[in-house]
Design an enzyme around this catalytic site. Structure first.
Site, mmCIF file in Angstrom:
data_model
loop_
_atom_site.group_PDB
_atom_site.id
_atom_site.type_symbol
_atom_site.label_atom_id
_atom_site.label_comp_id
_atom_site.label_asym_id
_atom_site.label_seq_id
_atom_site.Cartn_x
_atom_site.Cartn_y
_atom_site.Cartn_z
ATOM 1 C CG ASP A 6 -8.392 10.114 -24.248
ATOM 2 O OD1 ASP A 6 -7.398 9.377 -24.395
ATOM 3 O OD2 ASP A 6 -9.494 9.700 -23.857
ATOM 4 C CB THR B 19 -4.764 3.629 -21.995
ATOM 5 O OG1 THR B 19 -4.641 3.675 -23.414
ATOM 6 C CG2 THR B 19 -6.200 3.890 -21.600
ATOM 7 N NE ARG C 249 -6.194 -4.583 -19.985
ATOM 8 C CZ ARG C 249 -6.694 -4.194 -21.162
ATOM 9 N NH1 ARG C 249 -7.579 -3.230 -21.225
ATOM 10 N NH2 ARG C 249 -6.326 -4.783 -22.275
ATOM 11 C CE LYS D 21 -7.243 1.956 -25.644
ATOM 12 N NZ LYS D 21 -7.492 2.877 -24.534
ATOM 13 C CE1 TYR E 253 -4.321 0.228 -0.385
ATOM 14 C CE2 TYR E 253 -4.328 -1.606 1.152
ATOM 15 C CZ TYR E 253 -4.978 -0.816 0.219
ATOM 16 O OH TYR E 253 -6.267 -1.079 -0.116
ATOM 17 C CD GLU F 72 -3.957 4.335 0.486
ATOM 18 O OE1 GLU F 72 -2.950 3.685 0.836
ATOM 19 O OE2 GLU F 72 -5.124 4.000 0.718
HETATM 20 N N1 DSN Z 1 -12.031 0.303 -25.040
HETATM 21 C C1 DSN Z 1 -11.142 1.254 -25.662
HETATM 22 C C2 DSN Z 1 -11.061 1.043 -27.130
HETATM 23 O O1 DSN Z 1 -11.206 -0.075 -27.560
HETATM 24 O O2 DSN Z 1 -10.819 1.991 -27.858
HETATM 25 C C3 DSN Z 1 -11.494 2.628 -25.348
HETATM 26 O O3 DSN Z 1 -11.743 2.768 -23.988
#
Ligand code: DSN
Length: 412
Positions: free
Chosen positions: A198, A224, A233, A227, A53, A55
């Protein structure tokens, strides 16, 4: 990947992992938001850092024993700063949606206006879709793309002057073209809006130097890490120093609790990989592969939304092929090719049975597939769509898919 203990203790979970591993190995993963992390990222993710933990932030924690956690989180922050030329980075958001929500909570008061892209034109649920709680708290106004498939900057300026948004938001989930961040910043300056991007889908292409980078220009950028960036993730927020304090406070304690430090360490590993020169080659190849798919589909009379791609994805309108996105996705599944059904701009159909499919190249490129394979794969996709009711033909294509994947092993 050694699952010795798991295979003995929990055969059901072990079996689910093994079957999923086989599915990933023997299929063609073309969902543009998916990728395959390296073994080093997986090791950090599965490490004992999950036990702790912590925080707070490095040097300012609410728990003892955080000295090594601080080392890992600081490395993630410093590497992300270098990768994106960021003034300030918060690596704690658990994923992209919480990153966006934290930014709204940091910068907006209930009722404030955000100008973002319409979902069917490529925007994201968390950019103000009416089904989200955010849409109940804040006032989202939506802009669209032009009929030629470009972002409608004129419309953005008109809407910005009319609605005086607190935030102008760009960066999309199904839009396949480059974004002119400078143009957006000029519009935002005229109306006193904060700029937010984003970059979840294209972060790896930006890190690899292949697409425009909004981080040095914009106030706030969310992403994110799983990707095109090919990390675990997770999410991340980058911002100008002047927003650092309120963004950090909004993430913790405003919105989240204890950070997932195993995940943060895995992000640091992925950022180290993305700083290597080979990552540039990877990002370039993702885009080359997407361009080949675009050409191959156009030759076969497929309608590509936004008239093509400048990034890693293609949104295909299937109306002229007389099937829905759902039917195409299901037929492709039978052939071992994974894509996702997707709305097209101003889609008259429903999100569960839309007019299009969205597909991309990051995961296939991670396996080492290049132009030659893309040409073959585009041909298979076309054949699946033509023969969607012929299960025998779909099974034959699946056999060929499995044969090809054997030449590109996932985890050697
Ligand atoms: N689920 C993602 C995507 O496939 O683009 C976006 O949050």
């Amino acid at each position: 990947m050694n699952h010795k203990k798991l295979s003995k203790f929990d055969t059901k979970i072990y079996s689910a992992i093994e079957k999923e591993k086989q599915r990933q190995e023997q299929g063609l993963e073309m969902i543009p938001s998916e990728n395959f992390v390296s073994p080093a990222v997986l090791e950090a993710l599965g490490s004992i850092l999950t036990n702790k933990y912590s925080e707070g932030y490095p040097g300012k924690r609410y728990y003892g024993g955080c000295e090594f956690i601080d080392d890992a989180e600081t490395l993630a922050i410093e590497r992300a700063k270098k990768l994106f030329k960021a003034e300030h980075v918060n690596v704690q958001p658990l994923s992209g949606a919480p990153a966006n929500v934290a930014v709204y909570f940091a910068l907006l008061k209930p009722g404030d206006t955000v100008l973002g892209m319409d979902l069917s034109h490529g925007g994201h649920l968390t950019h103000g879709h009416p089904v989200t709680y955010m849409a109940k708290i804040f006032n989202f106004i939506r802009y669209k793309t032009t009929s030629a498939g470009k972002i409608d900057y004129k419309q953005i300026e008109i809407l910005a002057k009319k609605h005086k948004p607190k935030i102008i938001l760009v960066g999309y989930s199904a839009y396949s073209r480059e974004i002119n961040y400078k143009k957006i910043q000029i519009i935002a300056d005229k109306v006193g809006a904060i700029t937010m991007a984003d970059i979840a889908h294209i972060a790896g292409l930006i890190a690899g130097g292949q697409m425009n980078n909004p981080v040095p220009i914009f106030d706030v950028v969310t992403t994110t890490t799983h990707k095109t960036l090919r990390g675990p993730r997770g999410g991340m927020i980058m911002c100008k120093k002047k927003w650092a304090k309120i963004i950090d406070k909004a993430v913790f304690p405003g919105f989240q609790g204890g950070p997932h430090e195993n995940n943060i360490a895995a992000k640091a590993v992925a950022f180290k990989e993305a700083l290597e020169p080979t990552f540039k080659t990877y990002a370039k190849q993702i885009m080359k592969n997407a361009k080949i798919l675009e050409q191959e589909f156009k030759t076969r009379n497929y309608k590509i939304c936004f008239n093509g791609t400048d990034n890693h994805l293609l949104l295909i309108d299937l109306n002229n092929k007389n099937l829905s996105g759902k039917e195409a996705q299901e037929a492709l599944d039978k052939a071992g090719i994974t894509v996702n059904k997707n709305m097209i701009p101003d889609d008259p159909r429903s999100p569960m049975d839309p007019s299009g499919i969205r597909l991309g190249t990051p995961a296939l490129t991670s396996r080492g597939m290049r132009e030659k394979e893309m040409k073959i794969i585009a041909g298979w996709i076309d054949q699946v769509i033509i023969n969607r009711q012929n299960d025998k033909k779909l099974a034959e294509i699946k056999k060929q898919v499995v044969k090809m994947t054997k030449k590109f092993p996932l985890y050697k």
